[in-house]
Design an enzyme around this catalytic site. Structure first.
Site, PDB file in Angstrom:
ATOM      1  CG  ASP A  84      71.476  78.993 -12.040  1.00  0.00           C
ATOM      2  OD1 ASP A  84      71.136  78.390 -13.074  1.00  0.00           O
ATOM      3  OD2 ASP A  84      72.266  79.949 -12.033  1.00  0.00           O
ATOM      4  CD1 TRP A  85      68.760  73.648 -16.040  1.00  0.00           C
ATOM      5  CD2 TRP A  85      67.806  75.314 -14.912  1.00  0.00           C
ATOM      6  NE1 TRP A  85      67.527  73.905 -16.611  1.00  0.00           N
ATOM      7  CE2 TRP A  85      66.919  74.917 -15.939  1.00  0.00           C
ATOM      8  CE3 TRP A  85      67.403  76.341 -14.060  1.00  0.00           C
ATOM      9  CZ2 TRP A  85      65.673  75.507 -16.148  1.00  0.00           C
ATOM     10  CZ3 TRP A  85      66.157  76.943 -14.260  1.00  0.00           C
ATOM     11  CH2 TRP A  85      65.317  76.524 -15.293  1.00  0.00           C
TER      12      TRP A  85
END
Length: 605
Positions: A321-322
């Site tokens: 995820d970011w």
């Protein structure tokens, strides 16, 4: 087909280039082509593969310069200086042709590099009504459908697969080849802000619909040049959030399992693996009180290697995820890396731990130089880079990007958002609308009735009846509301609707006042399962939606289309029941007002 409005470079996928670039020989097995290209790559070129982050397009399909608002470098810097080839398109373009032209120009830029490795464009969901840029984009030129909760409300796996197939056609028309979805987390904590993009809280339904969604995007069993590679998330399930808070933020970093239901949250992912999903995104959250290491799932070797790679045998791409590595600024506000459980580590140490855990790609990061430092120091071997580089290159080859990276911009405008696709999206919106209560059979209302509306444009409502200015003049009132949420400190936090599910006293008083004057219908956008008891007590009818136009809603309320939707989760009876429930256990609130699967049909009087 190449967009003839630009001069595309002949370097990619052409016979003339084959002697110098043997990996372009499409007659060779893909694994052989991967090895030929990998052998030619420098460490710097390999490092560029490991990063996938946000990118913007310039006006009307031009390449973008540096973006000071989002703090992003120019397109040229990404490709030419950083050597990156994976990007998540940010923002909404006015036309599909503009996206396609930008995509072609970006591919032309990539073709000018030493090896001419094509770029892969990904996106968050783009087909719904969501307005949270941290989770999805507005539909813009694409056909518009309900969010995943709305698809779940239809209970129709064939419809979900058809949505995936239409989205696949629209994505590939503009050059988007990776879907950063579906989200098959179970929405077992009613307060959690990410429920809207899930298929609800039932593991079996989520698995069935998630698999159908993946088949649609990946072109069934024909994964290849016409497909979009799906990235299922958020492994091993992001729903069991302590107090329902979201792990984008430090106060929501803990995932807890007081009901011992960790395994239940894996079931939809098992269905996704059976459907052949190509990519996986682990969640930000860190498990507390389980057998697994108490660090965020992107750093978690016991989860990514032990559970995902070894138990499930998954050998596809794992993209974090970011923003797990570096602190950043979002909308001008400082925002720490989501390095939960490893906050004390340096960015380089976090990167090493992610690779050691078994991930292949760093989402939301653009720092190949940091990875090169790890290689130069001997902390990460080039052989370890090759393991992930093979997966990342193989996907580009299988998607046909080396043969034909360009798209037809003129055709894109005809395909994306076509009348036929929009009609199917509209039908899905109508099918998802769920009638929860209908006291005194006020629904369906009669066409031509006097309508008092809030949250609906008078012009739209005017196609169904005579719009009046006050409830006292009306035959029926229709009020459209958003499920409640608490205001938080920053703009970014407020995109993630969290906190109490109770409507304010002011909203409830207004509903009661209108309902005292005229039979009243309340339609609620249920991005979370709001506490509807007081609304049901006042209003004559209550309806739920998960992304539907006013026209679609009025079609159902007037009886022009049947009411078919059913609840994809329980509606709790009170906040006390929510607070007492166990966040990892589905259907765990006491005495729910409406149960999963509830939905009324409407009979014309």
């Amino acid at each position: 087909m190449t967009d003839t409005s630009i001069n595309t470079a002949p370097a990619l996928g052409t016979a003339d280039a084959a002697p110098e670039r043997p990996w372009l020989d499409a007659s060779l097995p893909v694994d052989d082509r991967v090895e030929l290209l990998l052998a030619e790559m420098t460490v710097d070129e390999k490092a560029g593969l490991f990063f996938q982050t946000m990118i913007t397009m310039g006006e009307d399909g031009e390449l973008a310069e540096a973006d000071p608002v989002f703090g992003l470098p120019s397109n040229r810097e990404y490709v030419l200086d950083k050597g990156m080839t994976h990007f998540n398109l940010l923002g909404v373009a006015p036309t599909a042709g503009a996206i396609a032209r930008w995509h072609n120009r970006l591919q032309e830029l990539a073709a000018s590099t030493r090896l001419g490795i094509p770029v892969t464009i990904s996106t968050d969901p783009r087909h719904s009504f969501t307005e949270n840029p941290g989770a999805a984009m507005l539909a813009g030129p694409f056909s518009q459908w309900p969010d995943s909760l709305g698809l779940a409300a239809t209970r129709d796996a064939a419809l979900v697969e058809r949505f995936g197939d239409i989205a696949r056609q629209e994505y590939t028309a503009v050059g988007i080849r990776v879907a950063l979805h579906p989200q098959v987390d179970l929405a077992t904590e009613p307060r959690w802000s990410r429920a809207l993009q899930t298929f609800g809280e039932d593991a079996e339904l989520s698995g069935e619909l998630g698999a159908a969604y993946i088949r649609g995007f990946q072109n069934g069993d024909s994964f290849g040049p016409g497909a979009v590679s799906a990235m299922v998330k958020h492994f091993p399930g992001g729903g069991p959030q302590k107090d329902g808070e979201d792990p984008h933020f430090a106060y929501g970093r803990e995932q807890v399992y007081p009901g011992g239901e960790f395994e239940r949250h894996l079931k939809p992912f098992a269905a996704a693996f059976d459907a052949g999903v190509r990519q996986v995104m682990p969640y930000y959250g860190m498990p507390v009180g389980t057998e697994y290491e108490e660090v965020g799932f992107g750093f978690n070797k016991s989860v990514l290697t032990g559970l995902l790679r070894e138990r499930y045998g998954f050998d596809g791409i794992v993209c974090t995820d970011w923003g797990l590595v570096n602190d950043a600024a979002i909308f001008g506000q400082p925002f720490p890396a989501r390095a939960w459980g490893v906050e004390h580590l340096s960015p380089a140490e976090r990167m090493h731990k992610i690779l050691d855990a078994g991930a292949d790609q760093f989402g939301g990061e653009a720092c190949p130089e940091l990875l090169l430092e790890l290689v130069d120091s001997g902390t990460v071997s080039e052989e370890r880079l090759d393991v992930s580089a093979r997966r990342l290159l193989r996907e580009k080859f299988l998607l046909g990007l080396f043969e034909d990276p360009f798209v037809d911009a003129e055709a894109a405008d005809a395909i994306v958002g076509s009348a036929a696709f929009r009609a199917e999206g509209d039908a899905a919106q109508r099918a998802s609308i769920t009638v929860l209560a209908n006291r005194d059979a006020v629904l369906p209302f009669s066409r031509g009735a006097k309508l008092y509306v809030e949250g609906i444009a008078a012009e739209t409502a005017g196609a169904f009846g005579e719009v009046v200015a006050t409830p006292a003049e009306a035959d029926i009132a229709i009020l459209r509301l958003q499920a409640p949420f608490e205001q938080r400190e920053t703009m970014f936090e407020n995109f993630f609707h969290a906190g109490s599910l109770d409507f304010s006293a002011e909203v409830l008083a207004h509903i009661a006042e209108v309902a005292a004057a005229v039979p009243t219908v309340v339609d609620v956008f249920l991005d979370r399962p709001a506490i509807l008891g007081p609304v049901v007590e006042s209003a004559h009818a209550v309806v739920g939606n998960w992304g539907a136009s006013a026209t679609a809603l009025l079609d159902v309320l007037s009886g022009a289309a049947p009411a078919q939707g059913t609840l994809p989760f329980d509606i709790p009876s009170s906040m006390a029941a929510v607070e007492a429930s166990r966040p990892d256990v589905p259907f765990d609130t006491a005495d729910p007002l409406f149960r999963f699967g509830h939905g009324l049909s409407l009979q014309r009087r």
